[in-house]
Scaffold this motif. Structure first.
Motif, PDB file in Angstrom:
ATOM      1  N   LYS A 142       0.825  -1.202   0.000  1.00 22.20           N
ATOM      2  CA  LYS A 142       0.000   0.000   0.000  1.00 22.20           C
ATOM      3  C   LYS A 142       0.862   1.256   0.000  1.00 22.20           C
ATOM      4  O   LYS A 142       0.350   2.370  -0.030  1.00 22.20           O
ATOM      5  CB  LYS A 142      -0.925  -0.015   1.210  1.00 22.20           C
ATOM      6  N   LYS A 143       2.160   1.057   0.042  1.00 27.94           N
ATOM      7  CA  LYS A 143       3.075   2.192   0.009  1.00 27.94           C
ATOM      8  C   LYS A 143       3.186   2.711  -1.421  1.00 27.94           C
ATOM      9  O   LYS A 143       2.665   2.129  -2.359  1.00 27.94           O
ATOM     10  CB  LYS A 143       4.435   1.773   0.555  1.00 27.94           C
ATOM     11  N   TRP A 144       3.917   3.770  -1.570  1.00 32.06           N
ATOM     12  CA  TRP A 144       3.952   4.462  -2.853  1.00 32.06           C
ATOM     13  C   TRP A 144       4.592   3.648  -3.967  1.00 32.06           C
ATOM     14  O   TRP A 144       4.282   3.842  -5.132  1.00 32.06           O
ATOM     15  CB  TRP A 144       4.710   5.780  -2.708  1.00 32.06           C
ATOM     16  N   TYR A 145       5.476   2.713  -3.650  1.00 31.26           N
ATOM     17  CA  TYR A 145       6.200   1.997  -4.694  1.00 31.26           C
ATOM     18  C   TYR A 145       5.324   0.903  -5.289  1.00 31.26           C
ATOM     19  O   TYR A 145       5.099  -0.131  -4.694  1.00 31.26           O
ATOM     20  CB  TYR A 145       7.481   1.412  -4.107  1.00 31.26           C
ATOM     21  N   SER A 146       4.851   1.104  -6.510  1.00 31.47           N
ATOM     22  CA  SER A 146       3.833   0.247  -7.106  1.00 31.47           C
ATOM     23  C   SER A 146       4.320  -1.160  -7.439  1.00 31.47           C
ATOM     24  O   SER A 146       3.525  -2.062  -7.606  1.00 31.47           O
ATOM     25  CB  SER A 146       3.269   0.899  -8.377  1.00 31.47           C
ATOM     26  N   ASN A 147       5.631  -1.355  -7.567  1.00 33.28           N
ATOM     27  CA  ASN A 147       6.130  -2.679  -7.925  1.00 33.28           C
ATOM     28  C   ASN A 147       6.411  -3.554  -6.710  1.00 33.28           C
ATOM     29  O   ASN A 147       6.900  -4.655  -6.850  1.00 33.28           O
ATOM     30  CB  ASN A 147       7.430  -2.559  -8.727  1.00 33.28           C
ATOM     31  N   LYS A 148       6.117  -3.078  -5.548  1.00 31.80           N
ATOM     32  CA  LYS A 148       6.478  -3.813  -4.343  1.00 31.80           C
ATOM     33  C   LYS A 148       5.396  -4.810  -3.958  1.00 31.80           C
ATOM     34  O   LYS A 148       4.243  -4.463  -3.794  1.00 31.80           O
ATOM     35  CB  LYS A 148       6.728  -2.855  -3.178  1.00 31.80           C
ATOM     36  N   PHE A 149       5.797  -6.060  -3.815  1.00 30.56           N
ATOM     37  CA  PHE A 149       4.886  -7.119  -3.386  1.00 30.56           C
ATOM     38  C   PHE A 149       5.465  -7.758  -2.132  1.00 30.56           C
ATOM     39  O   PHE A 149       6.631  -8.133  -2.092  1.00 30.56           O
ATOM     40  CB  PHE A 149       4.695  -8.164  -4.492  1.00 30.56           C
ATOM     41  N   GLU A 150       4.657  -7.861  -1.115  1.00 34.19           N
ATOM     42  CA  GLU A 150       5.107  -8.353   0.172  1.00 34.19           C
ATOM     43  C   GLU A 150       4.523  -9.729   0.468  1.00 34.19           C
ATOM     44  O   GLU A 150       3.358 -10.006   0.158  1.00 34.19           O
ATOM     45  CB  GLU A 150       4.707  -7.357   1.269  1.00 34.19           C
ATOM     46  N   PHE A 151       5.319 -10.570   1.062  1.00 29.11           N
ATOM     47  CA  PHE A 151       4.898 -11.923   1.389  1.00 29.11           C
ATOM     48  C   PHE A 151       3.677 -11.908   2.306  1.00 29.11           C
ATOM     49  O   PHE A 151       3.603 -11.131   3.256  1.00 29.11           O
ATOM     50  CB  PHE A 151       6.043 -12.667   2.075  1.00 29.11           C
ATOM     51  N   LEU A 152       2.714 -12.784   2.008  1.00 28.19           N
ATOM     52  CA  LEU A 152       1.505 -12.895   2.823  1.00 28.19           C
ATOM     53  C   LEU A 152       1.615 -14.140   3.695  1.00 28.19           C
ATOM     54  O   LEU A 152       1.608 -15.258   3.187  1.00 28.19           O
ATOM     55  CB  LEU A 152       0.267 -12.971   1.938  1.00 28.19           C
ATOM     56  N   GLU A 153       1.744 -13.926   4.980  1.00 28.22           N
ATOM     57  CA  GLU A 153       1.859 -15.034   5.922  1.00 28.22           C
ATOM     58  C   GLU A 153       0.590 -15.893   5.860  1.00 28.22           C
ATOM     59  O   GLU A 153      -0.524 -15.376   5.935  1.00 28.22           O
ATOM     60  CB  GLU A 153       2.030 -14.489   7.331  1.00 28.22           C
ATOM     61  N   PRO A 154       0.726 -17.215   5.717  1.00 33.17           N
ATOM     62  CA  PRO A 154      -0.468 -18.063   5.683  1.00 33.17           C
ATOM     63  C   PRO A 154      -1.151 -18.104   7.046  1.00 33.17           C
ATOM     64  O   PRO A 154      -0.509 -17.900   8.081  1.00 33.17           O
ATOM     65  CB  PRO A 154       0.091 -19.438   5.300  1.00 33.17           C
ATOM     66  N   SER A 155      -2.435 -18.379   7.038  1.00 32.30           N
ATOM     67  CA  SER A 155      -3.205 -18.492   8.272  1.00 32.30           C
ATOM     68  C   SER A 155      -4.028 -19.774   8.209  1.00 32.30           C
ATOM     69  O   SER A 155      -3.814 -20.616   7.339  1.00 32.30           O
ATOM     70  CB  SER A 155      -4.109 -17.273   8.449  1.00 32.30           C
ATOM     71  N   PHE A 261       3.557   5.727 -15.230  1.00 34.22           N
ATOM     72  CA  PHE A 261       4.873   6.204 -14.811  1.00 34.22           C
ATOM     73  C   PHE A 261       5.867   5.050 -14.659  1.00 34.22           C
ATOM     74  O   PHE A 261       6.760   5.084 -13.828  1.00 34.22           O
ATOM     75  CB  PHE A 261       4.750   6.979 -13.492  1.00 34.22           C
ATOM     76  N   TRP A 262       5.696   4.018 -15.485  1.00 33.37           N
ATOM     77  CA  TRP A 262       6.500   2.816 -15.343  1.00 33.37           C
ATOM     78  C   TRP A 262       7.987   3.063 -15.479  1.00 33.37           C
ATOM     79  O   TRP A 262       8.805   2.377 -14.847  1.00 33.37           O
ATOM     80  CB  TRP A 262       6.054   1.752 -16.342  1.00 33.37           C
ATOM     81  N   ILE A 263       8.378   4.044 -16.285  1.00 36.01           N
ATOM     82  CA  ILE A 263       9.808   4.300 -16.491  1.00 36.01           C
ATOM     83  C   ILE A 263      10.491   4.692 -15.190  1.00 36.01           C
ATOM     84  O   ILE A 263      11.664   4.370 -14.955  1.00 36.01           O
ATOM     85  CB  ILE A 263      10.020   5.373 -17.582  1.00 36.01           C
ATOM     86  N   PHE A 264       9.754   5.342 -14.304  1.00 29.64           N
ATOM     87  CA  PHE A 264      10.310   5.721 -13.007  1.00 29.64           C
ATOM     88  C   PHE A 264      10.644   4.470 -12.191  1.00 29.64           C
ATOM     89  O   PHE A 264      11.725   4.350 -11.613  1.00 29.64           O
ATOM     90  CB  PHE A 264       9.318   6.599 -12.249  1.00 29.64           C
ATOM     91  N   LEU A 268      14.561   1.935 -10.614  1.00 36.09           N
ATOM     92  CA  LEU A 268      14.831   1.704  -9.201  1.00 36.09           C
ATOM     93  C   LEU A 268      15.821   0.576  -8.884  1.00 36.09           C
ATOM     94  O   LEU A 268      16.730   0.769  -8.067  1.00 36.09           O
ATOM     95  CB  LEU A 268      13.525   1.490  -8.447  1.00 36.09           C
ATOM     96  N   PRO A 269      15.694  -0.636  -9.445  1.00 35.32           N
ATOM     97  CA  PRO A 269      16.664  -1.668  -9.080  1.00 35.32           C
ATOM     98  C   PRO A 269      18.094  -1.317  -9.452  1.00 35.32           C
ATOM     99  O   PRO A 269      19.031  -1.662  -8.727  1.00 35.32           O
ATOM    100  CB  PRO A 269      16.179  -2.918  -9.826  1.00 35.32           C
ATOM    101  N   GLU A 288      11.100  -5.513  -4.938  1.00 35.56           N
ATOM    102  CA  GLU A 288      11.229  -5.837  -6.341  1.00 35.56           C
ATOM    103  C   GLU A 288      12.285  -6.898  -6.590  1.00 35.56           C
ATOM    104  O   GLU A 288      12.539  -7.283  -7.721  1.00 35.56           O
ATOM    105  CB  GLU A 288      11.533  -4.595  -7.182  1.00 35.56           C
ATOM    106  N   ASP A 289      12.872  -7.464  -5.530  1.00 35.40           N
ATOM    107  CA  ASP A 289      13.904  -8.469  -5.716  1.00 35.40           C
ATOM    108  C   ASP A 289      13.310  -9.844  -5.987  1.00 35.40           C
ATOM    109  O   ASP A 289      13.641 -10.827  -5.355  1.00 35.40           O
ATOM    110  CB  ASP A 289      14.812  -8.533  -4.498  1.00 35.40           C
ATOM    111  N   ILE A 290      12.391  -9.909  -6.928  1.00 39.18           N
ATOM    112  CA  ILE A 290      11.747 -11.168  -7.280  1.00 39.18           C
ATOM    113  C   ILE A 290      12.763 -12.137  -7.886  1.00 39.18           C
ATOM    114  O   ILE A 290      12.549 -13.341  -7.896  1.00 39.18           O
ATOM    115  CB  ILE A 290      10.591 -10.901  -8.278  1.00 39.18           C
ATOM    116  N   SER A 291      13.892 -11.613  -8.352  1.00 34.24           N
ATOM    117  CA  SER A 291      14.903 -12.490  -8.946  1.00 34.24           C
ATOM    118  C   SER A 291      15.445 -13.500  -7.956  1.00 34.24           C
ATOM    119  O   SER A 291      16.026 -14.506  -8.354  1.00 34.24           O
ATOM    120  CB  SER A 291      16.058 -11.650  -9.479  1.00 34.24           C
ATOM    121  N   GLN A 292      15.269 -13.279  -6.664  1.00 33.20           N
ATOM    122  CA  GLN A 292      15.794 -14.209  -5.678  1.00 33.20           C
ATOM    123  C   GLN A 292      14.789 -15.302  -5.316  1.00 33.20           C
ATOM    124  O   GLN A 292      15.092 -16.169  -4.499  1.00 33.20           O
ATOM    125  CB  GLN A 292      16.178 -13.446  -4.409  1.00 33.20           C
TER     126      GLN A 292
END
Length: 297
Positions: A142-155, A261-264, A268-269, A288-292
């Protein structure tokens, strides 16, 4: 629930014992499956060992340049020809717990009964030693960086998410009919994230199954573009490498999923490779470190 017609999609490269251990755990499941495995030019006898222990596995040979996306694309494409009910992506370093496949299938059945038949179900993994979560579903920050995806802890409940790490993913034929195969515009990374985002745009849903389905050790950032112990030139070389953010693939991803604004976001990486990105060394989630996230194949 009737027996599902299931294809398991895998790719491997030069880690024979790990691949065999993964297959051993897979064949302990109660569910029958057909396995499609791309061996991307292994020199350690992986193909021969798999043929000897699991002759029923359908092995496809790569040329050594397929990496994760290319290997999965080849195996997935072959399986799609036979029109299975379900397709299970499985990294060869992911070791399933008993009844893991049944859990994923039951989760999809539950979602279908709730009116969501076109749903991808993601299995979460944890570290076998520490018990800490490693891979699974991801939600858009929900932060400003649109490419950021955060792990969702299972429940204990099924949870909706936006994207996924491709270690263990169940995809029904209805989703495959819409989305198709993994896009070879990507080589090693980003293909799993792109698949989930394309599916979402086509009206499909992505969900995290309850609990954990098995174990998988998280890839280390050591000696990667995010390793601040390396000098700037070394980090720049690695961020542009196939297992980092190669220019062509990253351009496709950003232009496809990052808005006007994808070029912005594209810059970043590379900027972070220069200035250092210490957050990646301490955070349990990778922006954005999906490469890992993908298997080292």
């Amino acid at each position: 629930m009737k027996q599902a017609n299931l294809a398991v999609i895998m790719t491997c490269f030069n880690r024979r014992n790990t691949t065999l251990a993964c297959l051993n755990a897979l064949y302990q499941q109660k569910n029958h499956c057909d396995v499609y495995l791309t061996d991307d030019g292994s020199s350690d006898g992986t193909t021969e060992a798999v043929k000897a222990e699991y002759p029923e596995v359908k092995i496809l040979q790569g040329n050594g340049n397929l990496f994760w996306v290319g290997g999965m694309h080849l195996a997935f494409g072959e399986a799609i020809k036979h029109q299975y009910d379900y397709y299970l992506w499985l990294n060869d370093d992911t070791f399933l717990e008993a009844n893991a496949v049944s859990k994923l299938l039951q989760t999809h059945q539950s979602l279908a009964e709730q009116g969501y038949p076109e749903s991808i179900v993601v299995g979460s993994t944890k570290d076998s030693i520490t018990g800490k979560a490693t891979y699974g579903g991801a939600v858009k920050s929900k932060k400003w960086y649109s490419n950021k995806f955060e792990f969702l802890e299972p429940s204990s409940a099924i949870q909706k998410c936006d994207a996924m790490y491709g270690n263990c993913v169940l995809i029904p034929k209805s989703v495959v009919a819409k989305v198709g195969n993994i896009d070879t515009a990507f080589v090693h990374s980003l293909g799993d994230l792109d698949y989930a985002l394309r599916a979402g745009k086509l009206g499909c849903k992505v969900w995290v199954a309850p609990g954990y389905i098995g174990t998988c050790t998280k890839n280390s950032i050591r000696n990667s573009w995010a390793d601040t112990n390396l000098n700037i030139l070394e980090r720049l070389k690695k961020v542009l490498h196939i297992k980092g953010f190669p220019l062509k693939s990253w351009t496709v991803f950003c232009s496809r999923h990052s808005g006007s604004f994808w070029i912005f976001y594209w810059f970043l990486p590379y900027v972070r490779a220069v200035v250092g990105y210490k957050d990646l060394a301490t955070s349990p989630t990778f922006s954005e470190d999906i490469s890992q996230t993908n298997s080292e194949v």
